[in-house]
Design a protein around this motif. Structure first.
Motif, PDB file in Angstrom:
ATOM      1  N   SER A 127       0.853  -1.186   0.000  1.00 44.57           N
ATOM      2  CA  SER A 127       0.000   0.000   0.000  1.00 44.57           C
ATOM      3  C   SER A 127       0.885   1.231   0.000  1.00 44.57           C
ATOM      4  N   GLY A 128       0.404   2.270  -0.619  1.00 42.89           N
ATOM      5  CA  GLY A 128       1.226   3.470  -0.703  1.00 42.89           C
ATOM      6  C   GLY A 128       0.430   4.712  -0.394  1.00 42.89           C
ATOM      7  N   VAL A 129       0.978   5.817  -0.786  1.00 41.33           N
ATOM      8  CA  VAL A 129       0.347   7.112  -0.571  1.00 41.33           C
ATOM      9  C   VAL A 129      -0.774   7.285  -1.592  1.00 41.33           C
ATOM     10  N   PRO A 130      -1.694   8.234  -1.373  1.00 46.20           N
ATOM     11  CA  PRO A 130      -2.767   8.446  -2.341  1.00 46.20           C
ATOM     12  C   PRO A 130      -2.220   8.719  -3.743  1.00 46.20           C
ATOM     13  N   ALA A 178     -12.347  -5.015  -4.257  1.00 40.15           N
ATOM     14  CA  ALA A 178     -11.709  -4.158  -3.257  1.00 40.15           C
ATOM     15  C   ALA A 178     -10.223  -4.479  -3.166  1.00 40.15           C
ATOM     16  N   GLY A 179      -9.404  -3.506  -3.471  1.00 39.85           N
ATOM     17  CA  GLY A 179      -7.959  -3.661  -3.349  1.00 39.85           C
ATOM     18  C   GLY A 179      -7.292  -4.453  -4.456  1.00 39.85           C
ATOM     19  N   HIS A 205       6.770  -1.371 -14.491  1.00 41.59           N
ATOM     20  CA  HIS A 205       7.226  -0.676 -13.277  1.00 41.59           C
ATOM     21  C   HIS A 205       6.410   0.593 -13.032  1.00 41.59           C
ATOM     22  N   ALA A 206       6.173   1.364 -14.093  1.00 33.46           N
ATOM     23  CA  ALA A 206       5.449   2.629 -13.941  1.00 33.46           C
ATOM     24  C   ALA A 206       4.005   2.405 -13.496  1.00 33.46           C
ATOM     25  N   VAL A 207       3.318   1.444 -14.106  1.00 33.65           N
ATOM     26  CA  VAL A 207       1.910   1.246 -13.761  1.00 33.65           C
ATOM     27  C   VAL A 207       1.755   0.627 -12.371  1.00 33.65           C
ATOM     28  N   THR A 208       2.697  -0.229 -11.958  1.00 31.99           N
ATOM     29  CA  THR A 208       2.594  -0.759 -10.594  1.00 31.99           C
ATOM     30  C   THR A 208       2.886   0.326  -9.566  1.00 31.99           C
ATOM     31  N   GLY A 267      -3.316   2.757  -3.744  1.00 36.32           N
ATOM     32  CA  GLY A 267      -3.731   1.948  -2.612  1.00 36.32           C
ATOM     33  C   GLY A 267      -4.132   0.523  -2.940  1.00 36.32           C
ATOM     34  N   TYR A 268      -3.826   0.058  -4.139  1.00 37.71           N
ATOM     35  CA  TYR A 268      -4.176  -1.314  -4.479  1.00 37.71           C
ATOM     36  C   TYR A 268      -3.163  -2.273  -3.873  1.00 37.71           C
ATOM     37  N   GLY A 269      -3.644  -3.398  -3.396  1.00 40.86           N
ATOM     38  CA  GLY A 269      -2.789  -4.366  -2.730  1.00 40.86           C
ATOM     39  C   GLY A 269      -2.631  -5.672  -3.454  1.00 40.86           C
TER      40      GLY A 269
END
Length: 176
Positions: free
Chosen positions: A15-18, A112-113, A136-139, A146-148
């Protein structure tokens, strides 16, 4: 369809920043002797010119591998869905070189996620690291959104995509 069995790769991403606008990535280097300047940027909604350029650069074989069936032309419904980038539930990045679009990678929310990955690189630029840069860019964008969990359905005969995906994102489970 020949080789219709799919490989579903599931990767847990942190998970990351918005979601924010990614920085433009420039890279040089090529296995084919050129030193192209490739720019990867996030796509916005309705960038149909980019979709059309990349689709036109795919051979029948590449279209079959990307769309999992014969796809001589992009239907209006598919074109609308692929252009419906909203920066949250449907994100996409594109690579540009020599004045034109050369590839697209996208994530589309499934649950969800969870997002599904798709990548296409025009035939003239395959084997030059464009797919890796796009992945790499799209991930990175997906992580910031916030996708897990990332899934990708890949035809078993799409050896190049399977190798790319496996080199960047380890398989946690497969379905064939």
């Amino acid at each position: 369809a020949t080789g219709a069995a799919t490989l579903t790769a599931v990767e847990t991403i942190a998970s990351g920043v918005p979601l924010g606008r990614p920085s433009v990535r420039r890279s040089t280097g090529s296995r084919r002797g050129r030193a192209p300047d490739i720019v990867v940027r996030e796509l916005g909604p309705d960038e149909f010119d980019v979709l059309d350029t990349v689709f036109a650069g795919l051979s029948d074989r590449s279209r079959f591998l990307r769309f999992h069936g014969a796809t001589p032309r992009m239907t209006s419904g598919v074109r609308r869905r692929l252009g419906a980038v909203d920066g949250r539930r449907h994100v996409a990045v594109a690579a540009f070189a020599d004045g034109g679009a050369i590839g697209i990678a996208r994530l589309v929310a499934q649950a969800a996620g969870q997002v599904e990955l798709a990548i296409e690189v025009v035939d003239a630029w395959q084997g030059r690291g464009v797919g890796r840069r796009l992945l790499h860019a799209v991930t990175d964008v997906g992580r910031r959104a916030g996708y897990g969990e990332l899934t990708a359905e890949v035809l078993t005969e799409n050896v190049a995509m399977r190798a790319l995906r496996a080199s960047v994102l380890p398989i946690l489970s497969t379905v064939t």
